[in-house]
Design a protein around this motif. Structure first.
Motif, mmCIF file in Angstrom:
data_model
loop_
_atom_site.group_PDB
_atom_site.id
_atom_site.type_symbol
_atom_site.label_atom_id
_atom_site.label_comp_id
_atom_site.label_asym_id
_atom_site.label_seq_id
_atom_site.Cartn_x
_atom_site.Cartn_y
_atom_site.Cartn_z
ATOM 1 N N THR A 48 0.832 -1.206 0.000
ATOM 2 C CA THR A 48 0.000 0.000 0.000
ATOM 3 C C THR A 48 0.863 1.251 0.000
ATOM 4 O O THR A 48 0.494 2.257 -0.599
ATOM 5 C CB THR A 48 -0.970 0.024 1.201
ATOM 6 N N TRP A 49 2.008 1.188 0.658
ATOM 7 C CA TRP A 49 2.932 2.330 0.616
ATOM 8 C C TRP A 49 3.456 2.535 -0.804
ATOM 9 O O TRP A 49 3.675 3.664 -1.237
ATOM 10 C CB TRP A 49 4.099 2.124 1.555
ATOM 11 N N ARG B 117 -0.210 5.322 -0.718
ATOM 12 C CA ARG B 117 -1.277 5.506 0.269
ATOM 13 C C ARG B 117 -0.742 5.229 1.670
ATOM 14 O O ARG B 117 0.087 4.356 1.879
ATOM 15 C CB ARG B 117 -2.435 4.574 -0.035
#
Length: 186
Positions: A153-154, A158
């Protein structure tokens, strides 16, 4: 590579055409500066006092800034989590390779690592030992899996704010411990 050849050729030409000039220039300039004709002269300044060179260096070191290191930082969930992600990845892959190698050489060495003997060995253990052993094996796997999703997700850009990093870090710890215990009781 090409620039080195050009520099060498021009230095050789200069050495053949003007050997005296070449000797005096070599003492003061780099080959690239000689080849390009960018020879600069600067005067040498020295102090009138005879100082010990080691003392000069020691005095200069006192004026240098000190680089920060891990011992001055407060431990944070972000960098601890990322470090543990790498550590669990190495531990899991190392365990996989060692297990696979042991499984391959087991018949040669007379070891019994086939599924039936492993199941019989686990069945002979008391319940507390089974749960402890299974949770010890499951925790690095679940942590690496959950934290891998966090890193993905990084990578999407985000959750990169400090509050989101702290929240997701503790969420990963909670989910990985909970899922490891759940897997241990299966």
């Amino acid at each position: 590579m090409f620039s080195q050849k050009v520099a060498q050729q021009s230095l050789r030409r200069l050495a053949v055409q003007q050997p005296n000039l070449m000797q005096s220039m070599v003492m003061r300039a780099s080959p690239a500066a000689i080849a390009l004709g960018n020879v600069q002269k600067r005067s040498v300044t020295s102090s009138t006092e005879k100082e010990d060179p080691t003392q000069i260096l020691a005095r200069q070191r006192l004026n240098r800034p000190i680089a920060p290191h891990l011992s001055i930082y407060k431990p944070q969930i972000g960098w601890i989590g990322s470090s543990l992600h790498r550590i669990t990845g190495v531990a899991l892959s190392g365990t996989l390779y060692l297990g696979a190698a042991a499984y391959l050489v087991a018949p040669t060495l007379g070891w019994h690592l086939e599924s039936a003997s492993m199941v019989a060995g686990m069945a002979a253990l008391p319940i507390a030992a089974k749960v402890l052993l299974k949770s010890t094996l499951a925790l690095p796997f679940t942590y690496h899996c959950m934290n891998g999703i966090r890193h993905l997700t990084w990578d999407l850009g985000r959750g990169l704010t400090n509050p989101a990093i702290i929240k997701s870090g503790w969420t990963v710890v909670g989910l990985s411990v909970t899922s490891a215990i759940a897997l241990a009781f299966l």
